[in-house]
Motif scaffolding. Structure first.
Motif, PDB file in Angstrom:
ATOM      1  N   GLN A   1       6.865   6.555 -12.032  1.00 31.57           N
ATOM      2  CA  GLN A   1       7.505   5.301 -12.448  1.00 31.57           C
ATOM      3  C   GLN A   1       8.716   5.014 -11.563  1.00 31.57           C
ATOM      4  O   GLN A   1       9.449   5.929 -11.198  1.00 31.57           O
ATOM      5  CB  GLN A   1       7.977   5.407 -13.906  1.00 31.57           C
ATOM      6  N   THR A   2       8.909   3.730 -11.248  1.00 28.85           N
ATOM      7  CA  THR A   2      10.116   3.336 -10.517  1.00 28.85           C
ATOM      8  C   THR A   2      10.972   2.453 -11.421  1.00 28.85           C
ATOM      9  O   THR A   2      10.488   1.926 -12.426  1.00 28.85           O
ATOM     10  CB  THR A   2       9.781   2.557  -9.240  1.00 28.85           C
ATOM     11  N   THR A   3      12.208   2.283 -11.025  1.00 31.47           N
ATOM     12  CA  THR A   3      13.146   1.567 -11.895  1.00 31.47           C
ATOM     13  C   THR A   3      14.015   0.588 -11.098  1.00 31.47           C
ATOM     14  O   THR A   3      14.027   0.614  -9.867  1.00 31.47           O
ATOM     15  CB  THR A   3      14.108   2.564 -12.572  1.00 31.47           C
ATOM     16  N   LEU A   4      14.764  -0.212 -11.863  1.00 26.50           N
ATOM     17  CA  LEU A   4      15.702  -1.156 -11.245  1.00 26.50           C
ATOM     18  C   LEU A   4      16.687  -0.434 -10.338  1.00 26.50           C
ATOM     19  O   LEU A   4      17.076  -0.937  -9.295  1.00 26.50           O
ATOM     20  CB  LEU A   4      16.495  -1.875 -12.331  1.00 26.50           C
ATOM     21  N   ARG A   5      17.076   0.763 -10.756  1.00 27.35           N
ATOM     22  CA  ARG A   5      18.007   1.520  -9.918  1.00 27.35           C
ATOM     23  C   ARG A   5      17.437   1.692  -8.509  1.00 27.35           C
ATOM     24  O   ARG A   5      18.120   1.480  -7.510  1.00 27.35           O
ATOM     25  CB  ARG A   5      18.259   2.906 -10.526  1.00 27.35           C
ATOM     26  N   GLY A   6      16.159   2.024  -8.448  1.00 26.61           N
ATOM     27  CA  GLY A   6      15.507   2.222  -7.155  1.00 26.61           C
ATOM     28  C   GLY A   6      15.475   0.947  -6.343  1.00 26.61           C
ATOM     29  O   GLY A   6      15.668   0.959  -5.123  1.00 26.61           O
ATOM     30  N   LEU A   7      15.264  -0.169  -7.040  1.00 27.37           N
ATOM     31  CA  LEU A   7      15.234  -1.450  -6.327  1.00 27.37           C
ATOM     32  C   LEU A   7      16.605  -1.736  -5.716  1.00 27.37           C
ATOM     33  O   LEU A   7      16.706  -2.106  -4.545  1.00 27.37           O
ATOM     34  CB  LEU A   7      14.833  -2.569  -7.288  1.00 27.37           C
ATOM     35  N   VAL A   8      17.621  -1.513  -6.491  1.00 27.91           N
ATOM     36  CA  VAL A   8      18.965  -1.804  -5.999  1.00 27.91           C
ATOM     37  C   VAL A   8      19.328  -0.852  -4.852  1.00 27.91           C
ATOM     38  O   VAL A   8      19.927  -1.258  -3.853  1.00 27.91           O
ATOM     39  CB  VAL A   8      19.994  -1.756  -7.158  1.00 27.91           C
TER      40      VAL A   8
ATOM     41  N   TRP B   1       0.823  -1.221   0.000  1.00 34.22           N
ATOM     42  CA  TRP B   1       0.000   0.000   0.000  1.00 34.22           C
ATOM     43  C   TRP B   1       0.854   1.268   0.000  1.00 34.22           C
ATOM     44  O   TRP B   1       0.455   2.283   0.563  1.00 34.22           O
ATOM     45  CB  TRP B   1      -0.927   0.070   1.220  1.00 34.22           C
ATOM     46  N   VAL B   2       2.032   1.186  -0.577  1.00 37.28           N
ATOM     47  CA  VAL B   2       2.926   2.341  -0.492  1.00 37.28           C
ATOM     48  C   VAL B   2       3.544   2.613  -1.863  1.00 37.28           C
ATOM     49  O   VAL B   2       3.798   1.703  -2.640  1.00 37.28           O
ATOM     50  CB  VAL B   2       4.048   2.039   0.554  1.00 37.28           C
ATOM     51  N   TRP B   3       3.756   3.842  -2.151  1.00 44.22           N
ATOM     52  CA  TRP B   3       4.549   4.276  -3.307  1.00 44.22           C
ATOM     53  C   TRP B   3       5.726   5.046  -2.759  1.00 44.22           C
ATOM     54  O   TRP B   3       5.548   5.720  -1.750  1.00 44.22           O
ATOM     55  CB  TRP B   3       3.687   5.146  -4.231  1.00 44.22           C
ATOM     56  N   PRO B   4       6.911   5.005  -3.300  1.00 44.92           N
ATOM     57  CA  PRO B   4       7.348   4.268  -4.492  1.00 44.92           C
ATOM     58  C   PRO B   4       7.504   2.769  -4.232  1.00 44.92           C
ATOM     59  O   PRO B   4       7.826   2.368  -3.115  1.00 44.92           O
ATOM     60  CB  PRO B   4       8.698   4.905  -4.827  1.00 44.92           C
ATOM     61  N   ARG B   5       7.302   2.008  -5.270  1.00 41.25           N
ATOM     62  CA  ARG B   5       7.193   0.564  -5.139  1.00 41.25           C
ATOM     63  C   ARG B   5       8.111  -0.151  -6.120  1.00 41.25           C
ATOM     64  O   ARG B   5       8.271   0.315  -7.247  1.00 41.25           O
ATOM     65  CB  ARG B   5       5.741   0.222  -5.454  1.00 41.25           C
TER      66      ARG B   5
END
Ligand code: ASP
Length: 709
Positions: A587-594, A213-217
């Motif tokens: 929009q989120t990206t792989l960079r954000g995940l890492v 239930w949260v952004w960024p995701r």
């Protein structure tokens, strides 16, 4: 640096640029789709390609599955939905040795596709307004409870008549506006659903409950299933020889994805919204129901976490329930925060005062509706007094020991103790005893009984007080529950089977503490059922009047609240400002995940994913040209709710650009009130779906089936 500032400029530009193009509140039923001017909003195909009652359209590619939505994405019945929708199928298939939940599941051949136990699909085939037939059974002299019963029975009868002996078909009458409008839906049913590809938990549920239930995701909340039918094309339960279902229509994937500001729409099965309810209804949820449920779910989760620590088999056993509870409690917290921030109850009260003035200023309306709001308010006030009692009784009814014993006692009372039904009950009980975690179940029972003791004296069933003592200390109630359990026949599976062998007389004379408790609870439930029937009958009349008055006042028609029937919603890929000085990009990206990845659950992405990012050793066609990165999730201002999980996010040409899976925290309150300011839903970008399937799942076969690469 340069890249960031370029993106920021673009974002700000888009925010201003799109001001003219607004999404509207609305989960539009099929009957409304052709009336929407979607071309003016950005649609590039004819609206008949979305819904065409005389031909094949995108609607034929949408199914209801696992409590959410799925979409056919190949001619061979391949379904794309959410990881959290496939979740219980995956946990069922998992053992500590084959932990598909943790590691993911890939069936690289059709034979390897694994039955998703308990799953079925429903596809909307047709609909028909039956309001007149339903409401025609109501007569003037009926009491509210009789009115409610007559409507319910007629809804069931119309559905049953429509089903007749049609194979593969199930019918249902849905209430669109209480006491006002009813629609008969015809569904095709599919009973054999299998797991095809499920990403590892650390992708499908990346961020876990912290990010839910949260952004960024950065969650890859998707899975692939497949629908099967018998070799003759008819609905059939799981059988090896079944063949993939051929949907009338499947959705084409758009591997290029979408960008900020793009027009998008969703077809799906939103569960429930409460936008047409009165201030008193919302106050009841805000003050009483949501806080109680949220606190109880938190407690249950904590209890199960403690009980299963270090025990993977038990963790898998609890996983499904825990996930559902965690999802709900956080949603309720979001709603409570939203309701307070918006001051929604006060706003609705002010609106209702204006409505009353309008009614009183118009003799015709006044003759019909002068008392409506007052009476409606009285019904909800009455409900408020007993709401907790009703909730606790219903939660107790779902306690596994209570539920089983209650079924056994009903079978004995009806004399249903031999034959096929009794055998099925026996088998069920045997299986359940193998699964129940006794300590946890008794703990839950004690807590609910203790909650009962806190209610006003006239709401406490004598049987509960007799069982739990007049204890106000929960630990003492628990001790009594444990003691009673030891003495009860139901302490073992064999004992429960013995009760099933009793006759009615023996049961009636039994002083078994659990039998006495269930007897008391059953009596209470009968009282509650009668109360509910009366309330429901009153509400059907009053809410219909309330809505008529509101429509006359606001001079417009309303879109029915979500009710698990097929709906369309449209909007734009768009960020928002959730709080002072905060702007969210869409929009989120792989960079954000890492960046988020700590290596600790729930931010423990598979090493391969991190390596792919660090080495950029993947095909660049998965990247977004503007973001210069692999996009993961996206945000849009469409109107969705629970049940829309797994819905396709479609672009202006009706192609698949993502799969919806959640809403932002601020948007949880849109079940009561939608707003362009905070109503944002979240989807997984199709490019990330394809990327994960290819590079983590090695599922090239899937990409081929989807017609990409
Ligand atoms: N993730 C949500 C759910 O599971 C979907 C939503 O409500 O928007 O209910």
């Amino acid at each position: 640096m340069l890249r960031i500032s370029r993106l920021t400029t673009l974002f700000v530009f888009t925010l201003f640029f799109v001001v003219g193009l607004t999404a509207d509140e609305g989960m539009y039923p099929l009957s409304e789709i052709s009336r929407l001017d979607l071309k003016a909003k950005g649609l590039k195909i004819d609206v008949s390609e979305i819904y065409n009652p005389d031909g094949v359209s995108l609607v034929d590619a949408i199914c209801q599955v696992g409590g959410g939505t799925g979409e056919f994405v190949s001619a061979d019945g391949l379904i794309l939905t959410n990881h959290h929708i496939a979740f219980s199928g995956v946990t069922n298939a998992s053992t500590p040795e084959h932990d598909y939940l943790r590691d993911g599941f890939t069936a690289s051949t059709r034979e390897a596709e694994y039955p998703a136990q308990g799953y079925m699909c429903r596809i909307t085939e047709a609909y028909r307004d039956v309001s007149k037939e339903v409401l025609g059974v109501v007569t003037d002299g009926m009491s509210p409870a009789e009115r409610s019963d007559a409507i319910q029975e007629q809804m069931k009868k119309l559905a049953k008549d429509a089903e007749a002996d049609r194979e593969n078909i199930s019918c249902e009458v849905s209430e669109m506006f209480p006491g006002k409008s009813y629609v008969l839906f015809t569904y095709r049913i599919i009973r054999d659903v299998r797991l095809v590809y499920v990403p590892p938990l650390a992708v499908g549920n990346y961020g876990g409950e912290i990010d839910n239930w949260v952004w960024p995701r950065h969650t890859g909340d998707f899975s692939f299933l497949r629908a099967y039918v018998g070799p003759d094309g008819k609905t059939a339960p799981y059988a090896k020889e079944n063949v993939p279902y051929k949907p009338k229509r499947f959705i084409k994937v758009a591997p290029k994805g979408v960008s900020d500001g793009d027009f998008v729409f969703i077809l799906g099965y939103p569960g429930r919204t409460y936008r047409h309810k009165s201030a008193d209804y919302i106050a009841l949820y805000q003050n009483t129901i949501l806080p109680y449920l949220s606190a109880r779910y938190d407690y249950m989760i904590e209890t199960m976490e403690n009980a299963s620590e270090g025990d993977r088999a038990l963790q898998l056993e609890f996983a499904d329930l825990m996930k559902g509870l965690a999802n709900a409690t956080k949603n309720y917290k979001g709603k409570l925060q939203g309701l307070r921030r918006l001051g929604l109850v006060e706003k609705r009260r002010a609106e209702e005062a204006e409505l009353q003035k309008y009614i009183e200023s118009n003799p015709e309306l006044n003759a019909k509706f002068s008392k409506t709001q007052k009476e409606l308010s009285a019904v909800y006030k009455g409900y408020e007094e007993t709401a907790l009692q009703e909730i606790i009784a219903s939660m107790l009814g779902r306690n596994q020991y209570i539920a089983m014993l209650s079924s056994v006692m009903k079978a004995v009372e009806k004399g249903d103790v031999t034959g096929e039904k009794a055998t099925r009950l026996q088998e069920f009980i045997e299986k359940q005893y193998g699964l129940i975690h006794q300590e946890t179940e008794l703990e839950f029972l004690a807590t609910l009984l203790h909650d009962f003791q806190k209610l006003p004296a006239d709401q406490r069933p004598a049987a509960v007080t007799a069982f739990a003592g007049s204890e106000t200390d929960r630990a003492k109630v628990l001790a009594r529950v444990r003691e009673a359990f030891k003495k009860s026949a139901i302490a073992t599976h064999a004992g429960m089977a013995v009760v099933l062998g009793w006759d009615e007389e023996k049961l009636a004379a039994s002083k078994d503490p659990f039998v006495e408790l269930v007897r008391g609870l059953n009596a209470l439930n009968e009282e509650i059922i009668l109360r509910r029937r009366t309330r429901d009958g009153e509400l059907k009349r009053l809410e219909a009047e309330f809505l008529d008055a509101k429509m006359a006042w606001q001079k417009k028609d309303f879109i029915p609240d979500a009710n698990s029937t097929l709906r369309l919603t449209y909007g734009y890929i768009r960020g928002y400002a959730p709080a002072d000085a905060t702007i969210y990009k869409p929009q989120t990206t792989l960079r954000g995940l890492v960046e988020k990845n700590t290596g600790e659950e729930p931010f423990n992405a598979p090493a391969r994913l991190v390596e792919l990012y660090n080495t950029r050793s993947y095909d660049k066609s998965y990247e977004d040209a503007l973001l210069e990165d692999v996009p993961i999730a996206m945000l849009y201002n469409m109107d969705t709710t629970g049940g829309n999980s797994g819905s396709p996010v479609l672009n202006a040409r009706g192609e698949l650009v993502g799969v919806n899976f959640d809403r932002a925290f601020e948007a949880t309150v849109n079940d009561y009130q939608w707003s362009e300011d905070y109503s944002r839903s979240i989807g997984a970008d199709i490019r990330y779906v394809l990327f994960v399937a290819k590079y983590l799942g090695q599922a090239d076969f899937l990409l081929r089936e989807l017609g990409v690469h």
